[in-house]
Design a protein around this motif. Structure first.
Motif, PDB file in Angstrom:
ATOM      1  N   ASP A 291       0.825  -1.210   0.000  1.00 44.09           N
ATOM      2  CA  ASP A 291       0.000   0.000   0.000  1.00 44.09           C
ATOM      3  C   ASP A 291       0.863   1.265   0.000  1.00 44.09           C
ATOM      4  OD1 ASP A 291      -2.518  -1.239   0.073  1.00 44.09           O
ATOM      5  OD2 ASP A 291      -2.377  -1.533   2.237  1.00 44.09           O
ATOM      6  N   TRP A 292       2.155   1.081  -0.235  1.00 42.24           N
ATOM      7  CA  TRP A 292       3.114   2.183  -0.100  1.00 42.24           C
ATOM      8  C   TRP A 292       2.670   3.436  -0.863  1.00 42.24           C
ATOM      9  CZ3 TRP A 292       7.216   3.261   2.812  1.00 42.24           C
ATOM     10  CH2 TRP A 292       8.040   4.318   2.410  1.00 42.24           C
ATOM     11  N   ASN A 293       2.612   4.541  -0.117  1.00 40.37           N
ATOM     12  CA  ASN A 293       2.363   5.857  -0.710  1.00 40.37           C
ATOM     13  C   ASN A 293       1.117   5.870  -1.586  1.00 40.37           C
ATOM     14  OD1 ASN A 293       3.049   8.611  -1.112  1.00 40.37           O
ATOM     15  ND2 ASN A 293       3.885   8.102  -3.111  1.00 40.37           N
ATOM     16  N   ALA A 294       0.022   5.418  -1.013  1.00 38.68           N
ATOM     17  CA  ALA A 294      -1.241   5.395  -1.759  1.00 38.68           C
ATOM     18  C   ALA A 294      -1.769   6.799  -2.054  1.00 38.68           C
ATOM     19  CB  ALA A 294      -2.292   4.616  -0.979  1.00 38.68           C
ATOM     20  N   VAL A 295      -1.186   7.793  -1.437  1.00 41.74           N
ATOM     21  CA  VAL A 295      -1.638   9.185  -1.536  1.00 41.74           C
ATOM     22  C   VAL A 295      -3.102   9.273  -1.089  1.00 41.74           C
ATOM     23  CG1 VAL A 295      -1.451  11.306  -2.896  1.00 41.74           C
ATOM     24  CG2 VAL A 295      -0.135   9.312  -3.567  1.00 41.74           C
ATOM     25  N   GLU A 296      -3.395   8.523  -0.062  1.00 38.27           N
ATOM     26  CA  GLU A 296      -4.696   8.589   0.594  1.00 38.27           C
ATOM     27  C   GLU A 296      -4.560   7.963   1.978  1.00 38.27           C
ATOM     28  OE1 GLU A 296      -7.777   5.808  -0.838  1.00 38.27           O
ATOM     29  OE2 GLU A 296      -6.327   5.236  -2.379  1.00 38.27           O
ATOM     30  N   LYS A 371      -3.811  14.484  -9.341  1.00 38.85           N
ATOM     31  CA  LYS A 371      -5.214  14.117  -9.153  1.00 38.85           C
ATOM     32  C   LYS A 371      -5.428  13.485  -7.785  1.00 38.85           C
ATOM     33  CE  LYS A 371      -6.928  10.317 -10.910  1.00 38.85           C
ATOM     34  NZ  LYS A 371      -7.432   9.282 -11.845  1.00 38.85           N
ATOM     35  N   TYR A 372      -4.530  12.597  -7.396  1.00 42.49           N
ATOM     36  CA  TYR A 372      -4.655  11.943  -6.091  1.00 42.49           C
ATOM     37  C   TYR A 372      -4.330  12.909  -4.956  1.00 42.49           C
ATOM     38  CZ  TYR A 372      -5.588   7.272  -7.876  1.00 42.49           C
ATOM     39  OH  TYR A 372      -6.182   6.180  -8.451  1.00 42.49           O
ATOM     40  N   MET A 373      -3.312  13.748  -5.138  1.00 39.14           N
ATOM     41  CA  MET A 373      -2.955  14.711  -4.093  1.00 39.14           C
ATOM     42  C   MET A 373      -4.085  15.713  -3.878  1.00 39.14           C
ATOM     43  SD  MET A 373       1.034  15.295  -5.136  1.00 39.14           S
ATOM     44  CE  MET A 373       1.460  16.381  -3.797  1.00 39.14           C
ATOM     45  N   ASN A 374      -4.690  16.127  -4.964  1.00 38.03           N
ATOM     46  CA  ASN A 374      -5.763  17.111  -4.872  1.00 38.03           C
ATOM     47  C   ASN A 374      -7.007  16.509  -4.225  1.00 38.03           C
ATOM     48  OD1 ASN A 374      -7.134  19.543  -5.279  1.00 38.03           O
ATOM     49  ND2 ASN A 374      -7.862  18.925  -7.302  1.00 38.03           N
ATOM     50  N   LYS A 375      -7.386  15.339  -4.709  1.00 37.26           N
ATOM     51  CA  LYS A 375      -8.610  14.710  -4.223  1.00 37.26           C
ATOM     52  C   LYS A 375      -8.518  14.314  -2.753  1.00 37.26           C
ATOM     53  CE  LYS A 375     -11.435  10.550  -4.895  1.00 37.26           C
ATOM     54  NZ  LYS A 375     -11.585   9.285  -5.669  1.00 37.26           N
ATOM     55  N   ASP A 428       2.911  23.623 -10.415  1.00 38.64           N
ATOM     56  CA  ASP A 428       2.084  24.083 -11.532  1.00 38.64           C
ATOM     57  C   ASP A 428       0.622  23.698 -11.344  1.00 38.64           C
ATOM     58  OD1 ASP A 428       4.238  25.250 -12.817  1.00 38.64           O
ATOM     59  OD2 ASP A 428       4.625  23.518 -14.107  1.00 38.64           O
ATOM     60  N   HIS A 429       0.378  22.492 -10.872  1.00 36.89           N
ATOM     61  CA  HIS A 429      -1.002  22.048 -10.694  1.00 36.89           C
ATOM     62  C   HIS A 429      -1.697  22.829  -9.583  1.00 36.89           C
ATOM     63  CE1 HIS A 429      -0.011  18.443 -13.169  1.00 36.89           C
ATOM     64  NE2 HIS A 429      -1.296  18.527 -13.470  1.00 36.89           N
ATOM     65  N   GLN A 430      -1.012  23.065  -8.463  1.00 31.91           N
ATOM     66  CA  GLN A 430      -1.682  23.814  -7.403  1.00 31.91           C
ATOM     67  C   GLN A 430      -1.951  25.256  -7.830  1.00 31.91           C
ATOM     68  OE1 GLN A 430      -0.283  23.382  -3.309  1.00 31.91           O
ATOM     69  NE2 GLN A 430      -1.012  25.455  -2.830  1.00 31.91           N
TER      70      GLN A 430
END
Length: 774
Positions: A291-296, A371-375, A428-430
């Motif tokens: 599950d490493w670094n699932a970004v959730e 997308k994952y960081m934002n969500k 850039d995304h933020q």
């Protein structure tokens, strides 16, 4: 030198002769020699790009670091005796066609740098099926010329002469093929492959494993500040960080639950010890490495991360979170990246679990990452990003890893630019998401130009050790001299267990930790972090115990200095300035500071001399050309001398340059708790001086639209008069009226920032004030 000057004077009189081998280009000249094609391109009157490549080839290259476009520059091109001379208002560049040698000189003929004749090397190389070259260029330095830069290295050297370094990103090693000379120029070798830097009797050489051309930029400034400003012009300006990021940060490897994380913030508030930031390290996604670094948040001990963020914010603090560029096979982001073939092949930590790094060079992969960081993070109120292992971590390396075809070619070709591109994608995304919240990124690796992405590097997983602490200082200064202004390290060192197995129970660790914290108070980010033992202040005992009290003293000092620090950060953003400054930047005429790497200027006023051993005193050098005032006692010392300063455990030697004006803010529990409507203004007499106080809305990008204020203050030492000039600019919610408490530091005892003897209070309404002081 006389020969070079005479040659330049001769050539100025020669009418240019443009033959087939010498062609004008839109911004310079293109010359075909027997060995290669050479292009000189004027980006400005003081920035020259040099490209060399085999005849018959004209490789196209889009730099990953350089954002500047060539300006319209007035220049002359002349040819005589197999020499081509390009002159601008700042520089003379000479190309010897026979020797295939480029030389740089000032406009009046003072030689700055020369290539070694016929030292450009192109060795054919098959890079994962692509026919290209291993490239090499040697330069000739003066025998006594000091050079700096090359990134962050842990060998403790300030001057980077007479050594060999293998430049490949790694934990604790930041590799930037850029040198900054004490002669007032920088050379950026624009190549992203692993590169061997060598300086010896034969010359200074950059030898890169792969490249289609030899490509470098010569940046002239005449002094360190202008060189750094030129590097920022070339590779991008550093945006403002939020005010709160300059407060105190607490972290640990790791907080095991959201209750523990919020509890730490609450404990600081209960103790009334200032705090602005808390960091959540790894495994909030769960304990299984697949599950490493699932970004959730998959870990059941983080059941409601949105509530966690609300509680942190309710306590007037901020949080950032660790996100890696690698993902376990059981994660959703892994599946999305794999489906589009956006994962690289090499193994990374934790090994043998199928964890893969994403192809950060691919814009689609960067979209998925965000997308994952934002969500899962940004949408719940996460305040910033701790982008760990952005080298990326790559061990154990296996044959074929470097041949992997990324979006931009083989991994070998773009290896060292991974942190630049990965961090840039998040920034850039933020910025596309909102302009109401400034980007803040803490990252373990860096490359030239990374300052433009609101990124602050830290020195990686260093060991808790006195020698390691000492080595952090020149490492930080050399990073700064590459144009990257913000840097920090784990207070106390990351791995404490190797030298201090008892950790926080060991008074010897307490001493190292306190001294490291004193140093950290004068870096880009004051941040406690490490493994093996907790680091929170309350783990060191209670008030009244020396280790607790010394830490609290430095944290409070950091907050009192926020107006000075934030105003200096505006100088970084607006004028290409530096926060941590090598001594030669401010004292170029003092030859004794050339190789001093254990003291530095913090801003342009404060000389910082960290204590780097168990001995409670420091031998230090006060640069010549000014008087120095002891920050703690007010005692004056003349410059140009070495002294011994006693340093009890709660004191870091600090000296203020005569003529300095330092604003000090109120005592607070977090950076924005109180407005700056009642500031102390400390004047250190002995010379004329000035300072510009900067203020804005703290955490948005309205300053880019001109919504900020500056108040310039000047001090006439002869007249003993402080002039507070008219306020410039405006923004919503700005202070209309304020009080300045003016303190002249004249051999008063027991100063620090607490003694306000001889204070003059003035009300300032934005109009010019002249204040005569006793």
């Amino acid at each position: 030198m006389k020969k070079l000057l005479a040659f330049i004077c001769l050539c100025i009189q020669i009418v240019p002769i443009m033959g087939q081998s010498v062609l004008r280009t839109p911004h310079g000249v293109k010359v075909e020699t027997k060995a290669a094609c050479v292009e000189l391109e004027c980006f400005s009157s003081s920035i020259i790009r040099v490209k060399k490549y085999p005849l018959g080839q004209a490789p196209e290259k889009q730099s990953l670091s350089v954002t500047m476009q060539p300006k319209k520059v007035k220049y002359k091109i002349q040819e005589a005796n197999n020499q081509v001379i390009l002159t601008t208002s700042e520089l003379t560049v000479l190309l010897d066609i026979i020797q295939n040698q480029v030389r740089f000189a000032t406009k009046d003929g003072k030689e700055l740098l020369a290539e070694k004749p016929s030292s450009t090397g192109f060795t054919s190389f098959n890079d994962a099926g692509n026919s290209t070259y291993r490239i090499r260029q040697t330069f000739l330095l003066d025998s006594d010329e000091a050079i700096y830069g090359l990134g962050q290295h842990q060998q403790g050297k300030m001057n980077q002469r007479n050594q060999t370094l293998f430049l490949q990103q790694a934990n604790t090693e930041i590799c930037i093929p850029l040198v900054h000379s004490i002669k007032g120029y920088a050379l950026f070798w624009d190549n992203y492959s692993p590169t061997t830097f060598t300086d010896n009797a034969q010359g200074m050489t950059f030898d890169s494993e792969v490249g289609d051309l030899c490509d470098y930029y010569f940046v002239y400034g005449g002094g360190a500040d202008k060189v750094v400003a030129g590097l920022r012009e070339l590779t991008g300006q550093a945006p403002m960080f939020p005010l709160w990021t300059f407060g105190f940060w607490q972290s640990r490897e790791r907080y095991v639950s959201q209750d523990e994380l919020v509890g730490v913030v609450a404990k600081y508030r209960d103790l009334k010890v200032p705090l602005d930031g808390i960091i959540q390290d790894w495994r909030y996604w769960g304990e299984d490495h697949k599950d490493w670094n699932a970004v959730e948040f998959r870990n059941p001990k983080f059941p409601d991360p949105k509530k966690m963020m609300e509680e942190v914010h309710h306590l007037n603090a901020h949080a950032i979170i660790s996100v890696w560029p690698s993902f376990g096979p059981a994660t959703g982001i892994y599946a999305d990246l794999k489906a589009l073939n956006k994962l690289m092949i090499h193994e990374t930590f934790p090994q043998d679990n199928g964890v893969k790094v994403y192809d950060t060079y691919d814009p689609i992969a960067r979209d998925i990452y965000w997308k994952y960081m934002n969500k899962n993070m940004f949408s719940i109120g996460m305040d910033g990003w701790w982008l760990d292992a952005t080298e990326p971590e790559h061990s154990p390396a296996k044959e074929g890893d470097l041949e992997f075809q990324t979006y931009l070619g083989s991994f070998r070709k773009v290896r060292n630019a991974f942190p630049l591109v990965s961090v840039g994608g998040v920034y850039d995304h933020q910025r596309q998401e909102t302009s109401d919240k400034r980007v803040f990124i803490l990252t373990r690796s860096a490359f030239a130009g990374q300052q433009r992405y609101a990124a602050q590097a830290w020195s990686g997983d260093v060991v808790s050790d006195w020698d390691v602490l000492r080595n952090q200082i020149p490492a930080a200064l050399n990073v700064s001299l590459t144009g990257i202004p913000y840097w920090n390290s784990d207070i106390g060192g990351f791995f404490s267990g190797r030298k201090f197995p008892e950790g926080v129970k060991d008074p010897a660790f307490h001493e190292l930790y306190v001294r490291w914290m004193q140093f950290a108070a004068f870096t880009g980010m004051m941040r406690s972090h490490g493994t093996n033992t907790p680091r929170e202040i309350f783990m060191f005992g209670e008030r009244g115990y020396w280790a607790f009290d010394a830490q609290e003293k430095m944290i409070n000092l950091r907050y009192r200095l926020l107006p000075y620090i934030y105003s200096t950060s505006w100088e970084v953003t607006s004028n290409g300035g530096s926060l941590m400054r090598a001594l030669f930047s401010d004292f170029p005429e003092d030859k004794k500071v050339t190789d001093i790497g254990d003291e530095y200027m913090f801003g342009k006023s404060i000389l910082v001399v960290p204590v780097i051993s168990e001995v409670k005193r420091r031998s230090l050098y006060l640069p010549e050309g000014t008087q120095w005032i002891d920050f703690w006692t007010g005692e004056k010392q003349k410059g140009g001398q070495e002294i011994i300063r006693e340093a009890p455990i709660d004191i870091i030697p600090l000296y203020v340059k005569a003529g300095s004006i330092i604003p000090a803010g109120p005592s607070v529990q977090f950076a924005t708790e109180k407005s700056w409507d009642d500031l102390q203004v400390r004047i250190y007499p002995g010379a004329d001086g000035e300072f510009t106080l900067y203020e804005d809305e703290d955490d948005n990008y309205n300053y880019e639209k001109g919504k900020y204020t500056t108040v310039r203050m000047t001090w006439s030492d002869k007249d003993r008069q402080l002039t507070i000039h008219p306020r410039q600019g405006s923004y919503d919610g700005m202070l209309q009226n304020r009080n300045f408490r003016i303190v002249v530091v004249d051999n008063l005892k027991g100063l620090g920032l607490d003694n306000e003897s001889y204070t003059v209070n003035v009300e300032y309404k934005g109009k010019k004030l002249n204040i005569k002081l006793p």
